[in-house]
Design an enzyme around this catalytic site. Structure first.
Site, PDB file in Angstrom:
ATOM      1  N   ASN A 110      38.981  44.560  29.663  1.00  0.00           N
ATOM      2  CA  ASN A 110      38.171  43.359  29.426  1.00  0.00           C
ATOM      3  C   ASN A 110      37.309  43.051  30.639  1.00  0.00           C
ATOM      4  OD1 ASN A 110      38.716  40.458  30.705  1.00  0.00           O
ATOM      5  ND2 ASN A 110      40.630  41.643  30.826  1.00  0.00           N
ATOM      6  N   PHE A 114      35.655  35.051  33.003  1.00  0.00           N
ATOM      7  CA  PHE A 114      36.010  33.617  33.040  1.00  0.00           C
ATOM      8  C   PHE A 114      35.137  32.791  32.097  1.00  0.00           C
ATOM      9  CE2 PHE A 114      37.668  33.614  37.748  1.00  0.00           C
ATOM     10  CZ  PHE A 114      38.779  34.315  37.340  1.00  0.00           C
ATOM     11  N   SER A 174      40.746  38.418  39.557  1.00  0.00           N
ATOM     12  CA  SER A 174      40.027  38.957  38.405  1.00  0.00           C
ATOM     13  C   SER A 174      38.958  39.916  38.896  1.00  0.00           C
ATOM     14  CB  SER A 174      39.372  37.836  37.608  1.00  0.00           C
ATOM     15  OG  SER A 174      38.435  38.400  36.711  1.00  0.00           O
ATOM     16  N   ASN A 176      36.379  40.586  37.270  1.00  0.00           N
ATOM     17  CA  ASN A 176      35.164  40.319  36.508  1.00  0.00           C
ATOM     18  C   ASN A 176      34.287  39.194  37.039  1.00  0.00           C
ATOM     19  OD1 ASN A 176      35.909  42.364  34.659  1.00  0.00           O
ATOM     20  ND2 ASN A 176      37.404  40.939  33.788  1.00  0.00           N
ATOM     21  N   THR A 177      34.664  38.649  38.178  1.00  0.00           N
ATOM     22  CA  THR A 177      33.791  37.701  38.871  1.00  0.00           C
ATOM     23  C   THR A 177      33.424  38.372  40.181  1.00  0.00           C
ATOM     24  OG1 THR A 177      34.793  35.750  37.850  1.00  0.00           O
ATOM     25  CG2 THR A 177      33.677  35.405  39.952  1.00  0.00           C
ATOM     26  N   LYS A 216      47.795  34.470  42.303  1.00  0.00           N
ATOM     27  CA  LYS A 216      47.837  35.670  41.445  1.00  0.00           C
ATOM     28  C   LYS A 216      47.010  36.784  42.062  1.00  0.00           C
ATOM     29  CE  LYS A 216      47.263  37.196  36.676  1.00  0.00           C
ATOM     30  NZ  LYS A 216      47.106  36.737  35.302  1.00  0.00           N
ATOM     31  N   ASN A 245      47.403  41.001  38.183  1.00  0.00           N
ATOM     32  CA  ASN A 245      46.273  40.926  37.263  1.00  0.00           C
ATOM     33  C   ASN A 245      45.990  42.332  36.706  1.00  0.00           C
ATOM     34  OD1 ASN A 245      43.799  39.943  36.042  1.00  0.00           O
ATOM     35  ND2 ASN A 245      43.847  38.308  37.573  1.00  0.00           N
TER      36      ASN A 245
HETATM   37  C1  LIG Z   1      41.363  39.755  27.586  1.00  0.00           C
HETATM   38  C2  LIG Z   1      42.077  39.363  28.846  1.00  0.00           C
HETATM   39  C3  LIG Z   1      41.675  38.206  29.528  1.00  0.00           C
HETATM   40  C4  LIG Z   1      42.339  37.826  30.703  1.00  0.00           C
HETATM   41  N1  LIG Z   1      41.946  36.684  31.343  1.00  0.00           N
HETATM   42  C5  LIG Z   1      42.618  36.277  32.455  1.00  0.00           C
HETATM   43  C6  LIG Z   1      42.283  35.065  33.090  1.00  0.00           C
HETATM   44  O1  LIG Z   1      41.411  34.315  32.652  1.00  0.00           O
HETATM   45  N2  LIG Z   1      42.973  34.719  34.221  1.00  0.00           N
HETATM   46  C7  LIG Z   1      43.982  35.495  34.728  1.00  0.00           C
HETATM   47  O2  LIG Z   1      44.586  35.123  35.752  1.00  0.00           O
HETATM   48  N3  LIG Z   1      44.332  36.647  34.124  1.00  0.00           N
HETATM   49  C8  LIG Z   1      43.688  37.047  33.013  1.00  0.00           C
HETATM   50  N4  LIG Z   1      44.050  38.214  32.392  1.00  0.00           N
HETATM   51  C9  LIG Z   1      45.106  39.056  33.006  1.00  0.00           C
HETATM   52  C10 LIG Z   1      46.472  38.823  32.376  1.00  0.00           C
HETATM   53  O3  LIG Z   1      46.900  37.492  32.573  1.00  0.00           O
HETATM   54  C11 LIG Z   1      47.512  39.783  33.002  1.00  0.00           C
HETATM   55  O4  LIG Z   1      47.660  39.468  34.376  1.00  0.00           O
HETATM   56  C12 LIG Z   1      47.112  41.249  32.895  1.00  0.00           C
HETATM   57  O5  LIG Z   1      46.483  41.507  31.660  1.00  0.00           O
HETATM   58  C13 LIG Z   1      48.314  42.187  33.036  1.00  0.00           C
HETATM   59  O6  LIG Z   1      49.303  41.902  32.072  1.00  0.00           O
HETATM   60  P1  LIG Z   1      49.417  42.682  30.657  1.00  0.00           P
HETATM   61  O7  LIG Z   1      49.473  44.146  30.968  1.00  0.00           O
HETATM   62  O8  LIG Z   1      50.671  42.149  30.028  1.00  0.00           O
HETATM   63  O9  LIG Z   1      48.203  42.330  29.869  1.00  0.00           O
HETATM   64  C14 LIG Z   1      43.413  38.623  31.222  1.00  0.00           C
HETATM   65  C15 LIG Z   1      43.803  39.771  30.517  1.00  0.00           C
HETATM   66  C16 LIG Z   1      43.162  40.145  29.351  1.00  0.00           C
HETATM   67  C17 LIG Z   1      43.624  41.390  28.614  1.00  0.00           C
END
Ligand SMILES: Cc1cc2nc3c(=O)[nH]c(=O)nc-3n(C[C@H](O)[C@H](O)[C@H](O)COP(=O)(O)O)c2cc1C
Length: 339
Positions: A110, A114, A174, A176-177, A216, A245
């Site tokens: 992704n 934000f 993140s 993405n920023t 985080k 993350n």
């Molecule tokens: C579509 C998507 C959007 C996410 N948006 C955020 C976010 O806004 N803030 C954040 O701290 N982590 C965000 N994450 C990261 C997740 O909270 C998590 O840390 C990361 O995906 C690893 O865990 P997972 O393998 O269980 O997905 C996002 C992940 C995905 C897949």
């Protein structure tokens, strides 16, 4: 049951499926039929950061960025829910498409960026919730805020959510920023953590309540980076660390049609990297500061290994998309065996 729903949802583009699923969940909750989808989860109480959690398996940030679906998500059995990332001002995020499924790898890439409705919207939603479980609120900075002024965005976020959150997460990881992850290193990190601590203590004084703050971090960190984060956290006296993350590495999905999409990779391919960071942090921090483990939990064992590595709580996102609420129960039961 979730398998059937998932097969239908996966026919839609990922972001549309995400919205349809969450709206469907809200509807099922309003109609009182959500229990049909939610496994019965026996309590596994744990106290972390001074908070009582009914079980140690939470929903990670990013799925409910605006706290629009708190009540329905809260009925699924999670031990806690983290909403956000919320930025001070609403922002649209990156152009679509910005979310890609890699089902062969139980993964997602992704680059949402934000996208969120801003603090005012989130606070209004939080104030109207019925959900009474543990609530984390994850704060970030607006894309247009230069890195040298990021402190001000984090301060705004912390002070705005302070009275509503059970804990606050500061997201500096993140991918993405642009430039955000630079805040995880050296003087930038130390300066930022000091400012965050200062804001937390100011709010404590003002409101007479101590709300823990966790940071985080990313999985793409070498051993020196992990040690540095650990010592900066210890020195500033923050309350927890969320690891991790998404990753910018594509090693685990090389050759996949979506592998070259920009953004953060999550799900099974980030499992090892997250575990490495958790182990590195635990080696430095021991029991002095709780670690919340997240990244690649797709079954009971991938949750339990994080707890064995030192995590006190875990969170799921991508695994939850692929497996549904059954994953919560599986993770709780596997962690129960660790204790
Ligand atoms: C579509 C998507 C959007 C996410 N948006 C955020 C976010 O806004 N803030 C954040 O701290 N982590 C965000 N994450 C990261 C997740 O909270 C998590 O840390 C990361 O995906 C690893 O865990 P997972 O393998 O269980 O997905 C996002 C992940 C995905 C897949």
């Amino acid at each position: 049951m979730y398998g059937v729903i998932r097969n239908l949802l996966f026919r839609l583009p990922p972001e549309q499926a995400h919205n349809v699923a969450l709206n469907g969940l809200d509807l099922a909750h309003r109609l009182g039929v959500l229990s049909a989808f939610s496994p019965k989860i026996d309590a596994l109480p744990v106290n972390v950061m001074g908070l009582d959690f009914p079980n140690p398996v939470g929903l990670a940030a990013g799925l409910d960025k605006n706290a629009d679906h708190l009540d329905a998500l809260g009925a699924l059995g999670f031990g806690f829910i983290e909403v956000g990332t919320v930025t001070p001002l609403a922002q649209p995020g990156n152009p679509k498409p910005r979310m890609f499924r890699l089902p062969e790898h139980q993964a997602i890439i992704n680059r949402m960026g934000f996208n969120n409705e801003g603090l005012d919207h989130l606070l209004a939603r939080v104030d109207n919730r019925r959900y009474s479980g543990v609530l984390g609120i994850n704060v970030g900075k607006n894309k247009d805020t230069p890195n040298d002024q990021s402190e001000s965005d984090y301060r705004k976020g912390i002070s705005a959510v302070y009275t509503r959150a059970d804990y606050i997460t500061v997201n500096v990881s993140s991918p993405n920023t642009p430039g955000l992850r630079d805040l995880q290193f050296g003087d930038s990190l130390k300066g930022l953590l000091e400012a965050i601590k200062d804001e937390q203590l100011k709010c404590e004084k003002q409101h007479g309540r101590y709300v823990p703050v966790a940071v985080k971090i990313a999985p793409d960190m070498d051993d020196d980076g992990i040690r540095f984060v650990a010592s900066a956290l210890r020195e500033t006296g923050l309350d927890g660390v969320i690891a991790t993350n998404t990753t910018i590495s594509r090693d685990a999905v090389a050759g996949h049609a979506h592998a070259d999409e920009a953004g953060g990779l999550s799900g099974a391919p980030v499992r090892e990297a997250s575990l490495r960071v958790i182990k590195g942090l635990y080696a430095e921090l021991g029991e002095s500061l709780p670690i919340i483990g997240v990244g690649g939990i797709t079954d009971g064992e991938s949750a339990a290994e994080k707890v064995r590595a030192g995590a006190k709580l875990v969170q799921v996102y991508t695994g939850f998309i692929y497996r549904g609420p059954e994953l919560i129960k599986e993770a709780v039961e596997a962690i129960r065996q660790v204790k």
